[in-house]
Scaffold this active site. Structure first.
Site, PDB file in Angstrom:
ATOM      1  N   ARG A 321       0.686  -1.342   0.047  1.00  0.00           N
ATOM      2  CA  ARG A 321       0.049   0.030  -0.001  1.00  0.00           C
ATOM      3  C   ARG A 321       0.880   1.357  -0.227  1.00  0.00           C
ATOM      4  NH1 ARG A 321      -3.327   1.636   3.285  1.00  0.00           N
ATOM      5  NH2 ARG A 321      -5.028   2.073   1.675  1.00  0.00           N
ATOM      6  N   CYS A 351      14.615  -4.434  -3.915  1.00  0.00           N
ATOM      7  CA  CYS A 351      15.312  -3.831  -4.884  1.00  0.00           C
ATOM      8  C   CYS A 351      14.727  -2.740  -5.729  1.00  0.00           C
ATOM      9  CB  CYS A 351      16.031  -4.673  -5.891  1.00  0.00           C
ATOM     10  SG  CYS A 351      14.676  -5.689  -6.857  1.00  0.00           S
ATOM     11  N   GLU A 352      13.957  -2.061  -4.881  1.00  0.00           N
ATOM     12  CA  GLU A 352      13.432  -0.712  -5.533  1.00  0.00           C
ATOM     13  C   GLU A 352      13.265   0.417  -4.674  1.00  0.00           C
ATOM     14  OE1 GLU A 352      10.201  -1.044  -7.941  1.00  0.00           O
ATOM     15  OE2 GLU A 352      10.020  -3.085  -8.387  1.00  0.00           O
TER      16      GLU A 352
END
Ligand code: LLP
Length: 419
Positions: A321, A351-352
């Site tokens: 969310r 990895c973001e």
């Protein structure tokens, strides 16, 4: 950090004992140690209270819990124990509701893209009502029901074109959205549906959006639905069910004022006067949202000069969310040790850059290994989790008046990868 009485505004079953968070008398620190993290914990009493509040506010109404918010069959069972039915949007949710023991005649089924397989499954189970979202769906449903030698009970999902004033991704009742049929053309579709041999027109459905903290748009929508109800009656089409959807907002931020089912009833019941149909509501978030807490463990701490990062073991795959709606979830230590506070981002291992749970929060300076609680995580939390980065999904636990039960085991790598 919020005081105990402020935390109780999220969920009255939260207590702080010797600085440690408890839910329904169960220590969240003990749970995290025993079962590992990330861990979803749900309060059964909270869920029961909420369903009861809806049933008391809307006497005689059918409360169809929106399974999409949290589909764990043990969670559905708790709602069912207070007399709830189910609102579903897929064959999988139908399976979950039936597995939990929800009687088919308390299940309503919306969704713009129901497949033949899903329609066959639901017709075969003789659910209460299909909330049909297009003319083509009416035709396909009629044809399938005919081939199975059955009749399908239907409502047309009408789109009342009101602005629910919520996040655009979760607004559903505006003209330009993919949902439902324009209220102006709905009348024609009802006439059409009433002539199809294998359909029985029984209801009107409408759902305008989710996380409504201001409930006034709800009234506007229901007024339009009631108007249609009277027009259809005049035409000889008898409407037995008025399904007015879900959408009641919940407290995520300390300053949020959460509308209650009772307030919603006060707003809507006058509009519904003279309507002889049975009322159906489809609440999801308001039943399970603040029943749930996500517990996560601090892995590393990182001070980048301009910013502190608290890196935890729950990521956007566990709770998406914040990443997709920029949603706010209140975060606090499971055990407060009275340390000084810092301003930090709470981020996951994925990895973001979008992989965060909380941004720029004032929070107690934690140590590696400490546990954090993410509030309001019982709806659209686990239900929207994924395997991104080959991360097994979290375990789920139900606490109930001092005891707890694992209702879903933590996954392992082979579960994700398959045979
Ligand atoms: N009925 C229908 C037809 C719906 O589409 C929904 C939610 C509900 C009932 C339940 O609404 P609620 O009472 O939970 O607001 N993933 C988003 C929320 C999407 C809601 C989709 N439909 C989020 O995390 O905020």
């Amino acid at each position: 950090m919020l005081k105990e009485f402020e935390l109780k505004e999220f969920n009255s079953y939260i207590d702080i004992r010797n600085g440690i968070l408890h839910l329904e008398d169960v220590s969240l620190k003990e749970l995290a140690r025993e079962l590992g993290t990330p861990l979803y914990v749900y309060s059964a009493s909270f869920i029961r209270d909420k369903v009861r509040a809806y049933r008391e506010a809307f006497e005689d109404a059918l409360i169809c819990y929106a399974v999409k918010a949290n589909f764990n069959p043990e969670v559905i069972k708790v709602a069912l124990s207070e007399g709830a039915g189910a609102d579903i949007v897929s064959g999988g949710e139908l399976y979950a509701a039936l597995k939990a023991g929800v009687p088919a005649d308390r299940i309503v089924y919306a969704g713009v893209g129901k497949t033949v397989k899903e329609l066959e499954y639901a017709i075969d189970k003789e659910i209460l009502m299909f909330n049909v979202e297009s003319k083509m769906e009416l035709e396909v449903l009629d044809q399938i029901a005919g081939s199975l030698g059955k009749k399908a009970r239907v409502a047309v999902r009408v789109n009342p074109d009101v602005n629910p004033k919520t996040h655009p991704y979760i607004s559903t009742g505006m003209k330009k959205s993919k949902f439902g049929v324009d209220i102006d053309t709905a009348f024609e579709e009802y006439i059409y549906a009433s002539r199809l041999p294998n359909l029985e027109v029984v209801g009107i459905h409408c759902h305008i959006g989710s996380q409504l903290l201001d409930i006034s748009p709800y009234r506007e929508a229901v007024e339009k639905v009631v108007n249609l109800y009277h027009r259809l009656r005049k035409e000889g089409i008898e409407i037995r069910y008025l399904d007015i959807g879900g959408g009641l907002g919940i407290k995520y931020r300390p300053e949020d004022r959460e509308p209650t089912p009772h307030q919603l009833a006060e707003l809507l019941l006058p509009v519904l006067e003279g309507v002889e149909a049975k009322l159906i509501l489809e609440p999801g978030r308001s039943i399970t949202g603040n029943a749930g807490i996500l517990i996560t463990q601090v892995q590393f701490l990182k001070d980048k000069g301009i910013k502190h990062f608290i890196i935890v073991d729950a990521g956007m795959n566990d709770l998406v969310r914040p990443a997709i709606y920029d949603a706010f979830h209140y975060v606090l230590p499971v055990e407060s040790k009275g340390r000084e506070h810092i301003i930090a981002d709470v981020v996951g291992p994925i990895c973001e850059t979008g992989d965060f749970l909380a941004k720029d929060r004032r929070i107690e300076n934690l140590d590696r290994g400490d546990f954090l609680a993410v509030l309001s995580a019982g709806a659209y939390g686990f239900a929207m989790s994924s395997h991104y980065n080959v991360r097994p999904r979290a375990a789920e636990v139900l606490v109930d008046r001092g005891s707890y039960r694992v209702i879903r085991e933590r996954e392992d790598y082979d579960y994700i990868l398959g045979p």
